[in-house]
Design a protein around this motif. Sequence first.
Motif, PDB file in Angstrom:
ATOM      1  N   PHE A  94      39.561  32.255  42.167  1.00 24.11           N
ATOM      2  CA  PHE A  94      39.814  33.269  43.186  1.00 24.11           C
ATOM      3  C   PHE A  94      38.646  34.253  43.206  1.00 24.11           C
ATOM      4  N   SER A  95      38.545  34.968  44.316  1.00 20.97           N
ATOM      5  CA  SER A  95      37.480  35.960  44.406  1.00 20.97           C
ATOM      6  C   SER A  95      38.095  37.358  44.309  1.00 20.97           C
ATOM      7  N   VAL A  96      37.331  38.268  43.758  1.00 13.26           N
ATOM      8  CA  VAL A  96      37.787  39.643  43.577  1.00 13.26           C
ATOM      9  C   VAL A  96      36.680  40.604  44.004  1.00 13.26           C
ATOM     10  N   GLN A  97      37.091  41.800  44.319  1.00 11.60           N
ATOM     11  CA  GLN A  97      36.143  42.886  44.517  1.00 11.60           C
ATOM     12  C   GLN A  97      36.383  43.869  43.383  1.00 11.60           C
ATOM     13  N   TYR A  98      35.302  44.339  42.784  1.00  9.94           N
ATOM     14  CA  TYR A  98      35.421  45.278  41.675  1.00  9.94           C
ATOM     15  C   TYR A  98      34.478  46.445  41.910  1.00  9.94           C
ATOM     16  N   GLU A  99      34.807  47.562  41.298  1.00  7.57           N
ATOM     17  CA  GLU A  99      34.038  48.787  41.491  1.00  7.57           C
ATOM     18  C   GLU A  99      32.893  48.853  40.485  1.00  7.57           C
ATOM     19  N   LEU A 100      31.691  48.957  41.002  1.00  9.55           N
ATOM     20  CA  LEU A 100      30.511  49.129  40.143  1.00  9.55           C
ATOM     21  C   LEU A 100      30.360  50.587  39.742  1.00  9.55           C
ATOM     22  N   SER A 101      30.495  51.455  40.699  1.00  3.91           N
ATOM     23  CA  SER A 101      30.495  52.896  40.477  1.00  3.91           C
ATOM     24  C   SER A 101      31.311  53.508  41.604  1.00  3.91           C
ATOM     25  N   GLY A 103      32.748  54.406  44.712  1.00  3.17           N
ATOM     26  CA  GLY A 103      32.477  54.058  46.097  1.00  3.17           C
ATOM     27  C   GLY A 103      31.594  52.839  46.292  1.00  3.17           C
ATOM     28  N   VAL A 104      31.134  52.195  45.208  1.00  2.00           N
ATOM     29  CA  VAL A 104      30.263  51.013  45.311  1.00  2.00           C
ATOM     30  C   VAL A 104      31.021  49.823  44.728  1.00  2.00           C
ATOM     31  N   TYR A 105      31.229  48.818  45.569  1.00  2.00           N
ATOM     32  CA  TYR A 105      31.986  47.641  45.154  1.00  2.00           C
ATOM     33  C   TYR A 105      31.123  46.390  45.276  1.00  2.00           C
ATOM     34  N   SER A 106      31.502  45.382  44.514  1.00  2.00           N
ATOM     35  CA  SER A 106      30.825  44.093  44.569  1.00  2.00           C
ATOM     36  C   SER A 106      31.883  43.007  44.538  1.00  2.00           C
ATOM     37  N   SER A 107      31.498  41.799  44.961  1.00  2.00           N
ATOM     38  CA  SER A 107      32.421  40.663  44.946  1.00  2.00           C
ATOM     39  C   SER A 107      32.023  39.697  43.840  1.00  2.00           C
ATOM     40  N   ALA A 108      33.024  38.997  43.328  1.00  2.00           N
ATOM     41  CA  ALA A 108      32.767  37.990  42.297  1.00  2.00           C
ATOM     42  C   ALA A 108      33.759  36.846  42.461  1.00  2.00           C
ATOM     43  N   GLN A 109      33.319  35.664  42.058  1.00  2.00           N
ATOM     44  CA  GLN A 109      34.185  34.483  42.052  1.00  2.00           C
ATOM     45  C   GLN A 109      34.623  34.257  40.612  1.00  2.00           C
ATOM     46  N   VAL A 110      35.943  34.200  40.381  1.00  2.00           N
ATOM     47  CA  VAL A 110      36.498  34.001  39.039  1.00  2.00           C
ATOM     48  C   VAL A 110      37.091  32.598  38.991  1.00  2.00           C
TER      49      VAL A 110
END
Length: 194
Positions: A94-101, A103-110
């Motif tokens: 599945f893919s997720v969005q996570y917070e880097l800092s 207001g800044v988010y990134s996507s990742a495939q798990v």
Amino acid sequence: MATTNSDPYKILFEQDIKTATNIPMVTFISNVEEFVKDKDIENVFKQLQEAYQKYKFFESKLSNNISMLTQRSKQLQESLDIVDHVENKSNESFSVQYELSEGVYSSAQVNEPKSIYLWLGANVMLEYSFEEAREVLRKNKDTVDSQLSESIQDLGFVKDQITTTDVNVSRVYNYDIIQKRKLKLSAKTEEEDK
């Protein structure tokens, strides 16, 4: 209430009754005349005002603490929910969005996760099994919830002390007004008698 204290201006606190944060309980002044005898009324007011200011400080501190602990408890519950969600999807990708800092988010495939990483703070992140992560988060949440409960009880206690101090100030003030009126009336009576 008699006192053996050598300082006649000291506000009487019941030292045996304290909260978890050691905030003393103020004594209700039931007999104002007895309490203020042999004392300068201005110094009594000063002591009462100092006590009032201390309790207001505690109230502010506890309110801020409750706000912070409430937010922390919500964050820990969200983290527990995320651990449960990721564990439920441990056999799929599945893919997720996570917070880097902020207001800044990134996507990742798990892909079929077998563990989860927890950010512990102070630039420390550790890998845990789902059960270990749940245990760490539950322990932290229980600690925060316990502190929150104590802070809420302490805030209620402090608010009671503020009310008691307000009543004490009013009673001493009213006593002072009555004494001044009596003094004025007796001076007026003496003047008329002459």
